[in-house]
Write a protein that holds these residues in place. Structure first.
Motif, short mmCIF file in Angstrom:
data_model
loop_
_atom_site.label_atom_id
_atom_site.label_comp_id
_atom_site.label_asym_id
_atom_site.label_seq_id
_atom_site.Cartn_x
_atom_site.Cartn_y
_atom_site.Cartn_z
N GLY A 169 0.84 -1.21 0.00
CA GLY A 169 0.00 0.00 0.00
C GLY A 169 0.86 1.25 0.00
O GLY A 169 0.62 2.20 -0.75
N VAL A 172 2.43 1.64 -3.43
CA VAL A 172 1.50 2.19 -4.43
C VAL A 172 1.37 3.70 -4.24
O VAL A 172 1.39 4.47 -5.20
CB VAL A 172 0.12 1.51 -4.36
N ASN A 173 1.30 4.12 -2.98
CA ASN A 173 1.23 5.55 -2.72
C ASN A 173 2.45 6.27 -3.28
O ASN A 173 2.34 7.33 -3.90
CB ASN A 173 1.09 5.79 -1.21
N LYS A 176 2.08 6.51 -7.04
CA LYS A 176 1.06 7.49 -7.44
C LYS A 176 1.56 8.93 -7.25
O LYS A 176 1.21 9.82 -8.00
CB LYS A 176 -0.21 7.31 -6.59
N GLU A 189 -5.30 0.77 -9.35
CA GLU A 189 -6.13 1.96 -9.03
C GLU A 189 -7.26 1.58 -8.07
O GLU A 189 -7.51 2.25 -7.06
CB GLU A 189 -6.70 2.52 -10.34
N TYR A 192 -5.94 0.89 -4.66
CA TYR A 192 -5.60 2.13 -3.97
C TYR A 192 -6.86 2.74 -3.33
O TYR A 192 -6.82 3.21 -2.20
CB TYR A 192 -4.96 3.10 -4.97
N GLN A 196 -7.90 3.07 0.82
CA GLN A 196 -8.27 4.34 1.44
C GLN A 196 -9.45 4.20 2.40
O GLN A 196 -9.75 5.13 3.15
CB GLN A 196 -8.53 5.39 0.36
#
Ligand SMILES: N[C@@H](CCC(=O)N[C@@H](CS)C(=O)NCC(=O)O)C(=O)O
Length: 210
Positions: A169, A172-173, A176, A189, A192, A196
């Motif tokens: 996680g 991925v942040n 992005k 996507e 992600y 959240q």
């Protein structure tokens, strides 16, 4: 009464935030102390005695000292018998560990140059061709994650959120938030967005770029 664990490391560090997010998932208290870039030095003899790499995070649990963020996360999950985050069954556990090791040994090296160039603005990382190649390789690695997430339709190892999702996680942040040309990866996507929904992600997953 047990002393709370100590976590040494600035909370802007991606590797410190893995540990903080894990603590949040476990509901365990901790005391965090600011060490690392911009804070207390990690290159004193005292700190190097704790972690000879001079890096954050370091965990201190009573007399037990541990470094390497993924290992710290696994230690904490084991200590709390959190078999949701880290299954007890050898195959379930190995799958979580496989993706954590992949993050540390395959994915992390792929983002280093673009991150240093674009976020840290490191003068030593401003070669356009190397930057373009780095962005391409980063997208290729994220494509491996996308294929996996297309298969599970939920989290990295299946329907359940595990330590692998804490670690990935945050990765991925980072992908992005770094201004490379991003590949179109719909499963990443959706993942992600899914992450959240978790309080731990909103607290520790989506900040601290430096
Ligand atoms: N493999 C180590 C890497 C640790 C690492 O790279 N830490 C960085 C921060 S993310 C660091 O200590 N940077 C120097 C500093 O902050 O002073 C781990 O996962 O714990």
């Amino acid at each position: 009464m047990d002393m709370p664990i100590r976590i040494l490391g600035r909370d802007t560090s991606i590797n410190v935030r893995k540990v903080l997010w894990t603590c949040h998932e476990l509901g365990t208290g901790f005391v965090r102390e600011d060490y690392g870039n911009g804070f207390a030095s990690t290159h004193t003899a005292t700190y190097l005695n704790l972690n000879p790499n001079g890096q954050v995070p370091v965990l201190i649990d009573d007399t037990f000292v541990l470094w390497e963020s993924n290992t710290i996360c696994r230690y904490l999950a084991s200590k709390h018998a959190a078999t949701g985050l880290l299954p007890a069954h050898p195959r379930g556990r190995a799958q979580v560990e496989q993706w954590m090791d992949w993050q540390a040994t395959e994915l992390n090296p792929a983002w280093r140059y673009p991150f240093m160039a674009l976020i840290r603005q490191d003068p030593a990382c401003q070669d356009a061709d190397t930057l373009a190649a780095g962005g391409k390789e980063w997208n290729r690695m994220m494509g491996i994650l996308d294929t996996r997430l297309t298969h599970t339709g939920a989290f990295v190892t299946g329907d359940e959120f595990t330590l692998a999702d804490v670690v990935l996680g945050l990765s991925v942040n980072r992908w992005k938030m770094t201004p490379i040309s991003h590949a179109d990866l719909p499963a990443v996507e959706a993942y992600y967005q899914r992450l959240q929904q978790r309080e731990g992600f909103t607290l520790y997953g989506a900040n601290g770029m430096p």
